[in-house]
Scaffold this motif. Structure first.
Motif, PDB file in Angstrom:
ATOM      1  N   HIS A   1       0.958   1.529  -2.975  1.00 23.24           N
ATOM      2  CA  HIS A   1       0.531   0.132  -2.882  1.00 23.24           C
ATOM      3  C   HIS A   1       1.714  -0.775  -3.234  1.00 23.24           C
ATOM      4  CE1 HIS A   1      -1.651  -3.558  -3.923  1.00 23.24           C
ATOM      5  NE2 HIS A   1      -2.570  -3.106  -3.099  1.00 23.24           N
ATOM      6  N   ALA A   2       2.218  -1.528  -2.246  1.00 19.13           N
ATOM      7  CA  ALA A   2       3.441  -2.328  -2.424  1.00 19.13           C
ATOM      8  C   ALA A   2       3.316  -3.372  -3.526  1.00 19.13           C
ATOM      9  CB  ALA A   2       3.833  -2.992  -1.106  1.00 19.13           C
ATOM     10  N   LYS A   3       2.193  -4.069  -3.596  1.00 15.79           N
ATOM     11  CA  LYS A   3       2.026  -5.102  -4.623  1.00 15.79           C
ATOM     12  C   LYS A   3       2.044  -4.474  -6.019  1.00 15.79           C
ATOM     13  CE  LYS A   3       0.772  -9.357  -5.971  1.00 15.79           C
ATOM     14  NZ  LYS A   3       1.708 -10.453  -6.008  1.00 15.79           N
TER      15      LYS A   3
ATOM     16  N   GLN B   1       3.586  -1.664  -6.787  1.00 14.22           N
ATOM     17  CA  GLN B   1       4.966  -1.247  -7.008  1.00 14.22           C
ATOM     18  C   GLN B   1       5.805  -2.427  -7.478  1.00 14.22           C
ATOM     19  OE1 GLN B   1       5.644   0.357  -3.102  1.00 14.22           O
ATOM     20  NE2 GLN B   1       5.098   2.438  -3.725  1.00 14.22           N
TER      21      GLN B   1
ATOM     22  N   ALA C   1       8.667  -1.040  -2.981  1.00 14.74           N
ATOM     23  CA  ALA C   1       7.923  -2.173  -2.422  1.00 14.74           C
ATOM     24  C   ALA C   1       8.738  -2.861  -1.327  1.00 14.74           C
ATOM     25  CB  ALA C   1       7.556  -3.168  -3.523  1.00 14.74           C
TER      26      ALA C   1
ATOM     27  N   GLN D   1       8.570  -1.551   2.075  1.00 19.60           N
ATOM     28  CA  GLN D   1       7.327  -1.861   2.785  1.00 19.60           C
ATOM     29  C   GLN D   1       7.293  -3.322   3.237  1.00 19.60           C
ATOM     30  OE1 GLN D   1       3.630   0.014   1.327  1.00 19.60           O
ATOM     31  NE2 GLN D   1       4.875   0.627  -0.430  1.00 19.60           N
TER      32      GLN D   1
ATOM     33  N   HIS E   1       7.930  -6.056   1.296  1.00 24.25           N
ATOM     34  CA  HIS E   1       7.470  -6.980   0.253  1.00 24.25           C
ATOM     35  C   HIS E   1       8.622  -7.929  -0.094  1.00 24.25           C
ATOM     36  CE1 HIS E   1       5.950  -8.391  -3.600  1.00 24.25           C
ATOM     37  NE2 HIS E   1       4.771  -7.880  -3.285  1.00 24.25           N
TER      38      HIS E   1
END
Length: 128
Positions: free
Chosen positions: A19-21, A23, A50, A53, A55
């Motif tokens: 999950h990028a957020k 991370q 992140a 991905q 972010h």
């Protein structure tokens, strides 16, 4: 505080699932020592995952880590590269910081940073 330790526990679980957020948030926790010992290397690790991905905040924070040499060797070219990528995704702070770091760079270094940014975007932010 206990709340930060609980947050770290949940961020780790989500971050390990990709999950990028989470991370990104875990990177912030490590960077600032919230609920976990401050660890710039760990912050860079989570920001990188992140950033890969897409972010933009994580990309901006990676630029800042390279600018300051926190958790990575100080490198204006990579700082500029990450600021450029984050700026292209709409991060206004990245645009401002890219211009600040550019003042410390040669035209050749800026050109190299822009080339690295293009290559990174072409690789979908992986292994930059």
């Amino acid at each position: 505080p206990q709340d930060n330790k609980t947050a770290v526990k949940w961020y780790i679980l989500a971050a390990e699932q990709g999950h990028a957020k989470a991370q990104f948030n875990l990177g912030v926790m490590y960077r600032n020592g919230y609920g976990i010992p401050q660890d710039y290397n760990a912050a860079v690790k989570w920001y990188t995952l992140a950033a890969e991905q897409g972010h933009a905040e994580a990309q901006f924070n990676l630029g800042f880590r390279y600018a300051k040499g926190e958790g990575v060797l100080q490198d204006n070219i990579y700082a500029h590269m990450w600021f450029d990528i984050a700026a292209s995704l709409g991060n206004e702070n990245a645009s401002e910081n890219r211009e600040i770091i550019a003042k410390r760079m040669t035209p050749a270094d800026i050109s190299k940073a822009r080339q690295l940014a293009r290559e990174c975007v072409a690789k979908d932010y992986k292994e930059c």
